[in-house]
Scaffold this active site. Structure first.
Site, PDB file in Angstrom:
ATOM      1  N   CYS A 186      -6.574  38.139  53.639  1.00 45.58           N
ATOM      2  CA  CYS A 186      -5.465  38.606  54.486  1.00 45.58           C
ATOM      3  C   CYS A 186      -5.659  40.035  54.981  1.00 45.58           C
ATOM      4  O   CYS A 186      -4.950  40.468  55.892  1.00 45.58           O
ATOM      5  CB  CYS A 186      -4.151  38.484  53.717  1.00 45.58           C
ATOM      6  SG  CYS A 186      -3.833  36.807  53.104  1.00 45.58           S
ATOM      7  N   ASN A 198       2.925  32.989  56.434  1.00 45.89           N
ATOM      8  CA  ASN A 198       1.754  33.798  56.111  1.00 45.89           C
ATOM      9  C   ASN A 198       0.539  33.155  56.761  1.00 45.89           C
ATOM     10  O   ASN A 198       0.115  32.070  56.369  1.00 45.89           O
ATOM     11  CB  ASN A 198       1.595  33.850  54.578  1.00 45.89           C
ATOM     12  CG  ASN A 198       0.371  34.650  54.142  1.00 45.89           C
ATOM     13  OD1 ASN A 198      -0.509  34.943  54.933  1.00 45.89           O
ATOM     14  ND2 ASN A 198       0.314  34.972  52.860  1.00 45.89           N
ATOM     15  N   HIS A 226       0.673  43.139  56.783  1.00 43.86           N
ATOM     16  CA  HIS A 226       0.333  41.723  56.612  1.00 43.86           C
ATOM     17  C   HIS A 226       1.615  40.954  56.345  1.00 43.86           C
ATOM     18  O   HIS A 226       2.437  41.343  55.520  1.00 43.86           O
ATOM     19  CB  HIS A 226      -0.640  41.567  55.442  1.00 43.86           C
ATOM     20  CG  HIS A 226      -0.781  40.159  54.967  1.00 43.86           C
ATOM     21  ND1 HIS A 226      -0.925  39.096  55.829  1.00 43.86           N
ATOM     22  CD2 HIS A 226      -0.780  39.638  53.711  1.00 43.86           C
ATOM     23  CE1 HIS A 226      -1.021  37.980  55.120  1.00 43.86           C
ATOM     24  NE2 HIS A 226      -0.930  38.276  53.848  1.00 43.86           N
TER      25      HIS A 226
END
Length: 327
Positions: free
Chosen positions: A127, A281, A251
């Site tokens: 990520c 996500n 993020h």
């Protein structure tokens, strides 16, 4: 002195929207339970249990699978917005944890789809990948490259353990891209910080052929700490304070992590870019998706300072301070 600037951007999302209510067909949960813990109402899916199998739009021998198709679309939009011919790109960097195949790198097929032949590589820092890629692109431009097409693309629906109700609701698919170009002078990258602690691999991982395993509580704690420490390191290198930051683009892992990091940094929530409620996500695609959304909503003006910060499996982390230039 050669600097860097972003001259084009683009995003691509699968058509299929999967709501929290639809997840109740897989395991016991509710929209309220998911939203309270994550801030997510829906996510996009290109594969997985909610997508009917369909023939790929490209021949199998092209190697362009679901991650590649999203990457190519986001990259095409970014190139068009920048007014850049694909043949003028010095290098394509595809940040992804979900490549279409083990060999070769998915960036090769994406480069072919876009008409790029000067170089392409995959970058996997989970990520934190897009920010790793932004720093890498800036370094390559400093070494003589003219333009880098940087893409973050994921199909996490292929790597999700759909039997794990503790985290299956978190993930989605998508892609975001930017064109990074050489400019005279200092440029836009003012400060950066990259890091990894390989001793924490067991907190979040996926073996070949199996879904993700995540120890959520420990990931939460480590993620907030890593994000804040890395962000402060980048600010120090940029010789700026948090008060100089116009927009924080974290993020998009979990709204609670994002809020906790912003609070510890001393940033009000109205200066945080967020798309997590509708994308979930998306790993290395999450920061560019949030950045593109902010740009299209007119949230950035010439001279604004942006703080990008992400963390991911590995455990990796990365942050960068970027001064926006309207070009």
């Amino acid at each position: 002195m050669t600097g860097v600037a972003i001259t084009g951007w683009g995003a691509a999302l699968p058509e299929r929207v999967v709501t929290n209510e639809e997840l109740t067909t897989l395991f016991e949960t509710s929209d309220e339970w998911i939203f309270e813990r994550s801030g997510i109402r829906a996510r996009r899916a290109a594969t997985g249990p909610f997508v009917d199998p369909a023939p790929p739009p490209h021949p199998p021998e092209s190697g362009l699978g679901t991650t590649g198709r999203l990457a190519a679309e986001a990259g095409r939009i970014a190139l068009e917005r920048a007014g850049v011919d694909p043949k003028a790109i010095s290098l394509l960097i595809l940040c992804t944890t979900t490549p279409d195949q083990l060999i070769p790198a998915s960036s090769a097929s994406v480069a072919a789809a876009l008409g790029i032949s000067t170089g392409a590589m995959d970058l996997n820092a989970a990520c934190a990948g897009f920010t790793y890629g932004l720093v890498t692109a800036s370094g390559l431009i400093g070494a003589g490259a003219e333009r880098v097409l940087l893409i973050g693309a994921e199909t996490l629906s292929r790597a999700t353990n759909w039997e794990d109700r503790t985290n299956a609701f978190l993930f989605g698919d998508g892609a975001g891209a930017v064109v990074v170009e050489a400019v005279p002078g200092e440029g836009c990258l003012l400060g950066w910080d990259l890091g990894v602690d390989g001793n924490l691999v067991s907190l979040l991982y996926a073996q070949h052929g199996s879904g993700m395993v995540m120890r959520g509580k420990e990931v939460f704690r480590r993620a907030v700490l890593a994000t804040v420490q890395s962000a402060n390191a980048s600010l120090e290198r940029a010789k700026l304070s948090i008060d100089d930051i116009a927009l924080f683009v974290p993020h998009q892992a979990n709204i609670r992590i994002m809020e906790a990091a912003a609070s510890r940094l001393g940033l009000p929530l109205d200066r945080v870019a967020s798309v997590i409620d509708r994308t979930g996500n998306t790993s290395s695609a999450s920061i560019p998706l949030a950045l593109v959304d902010a740009l299209e909503r007119g949230r950035l003006s010439d001279g604004d300072n942006i703080l990008l910060a992400g963390f991911g499996a590995g455990m990796t982390w990365a942050s960068a301070v970027w001064r926006w230039q309207d070009r």
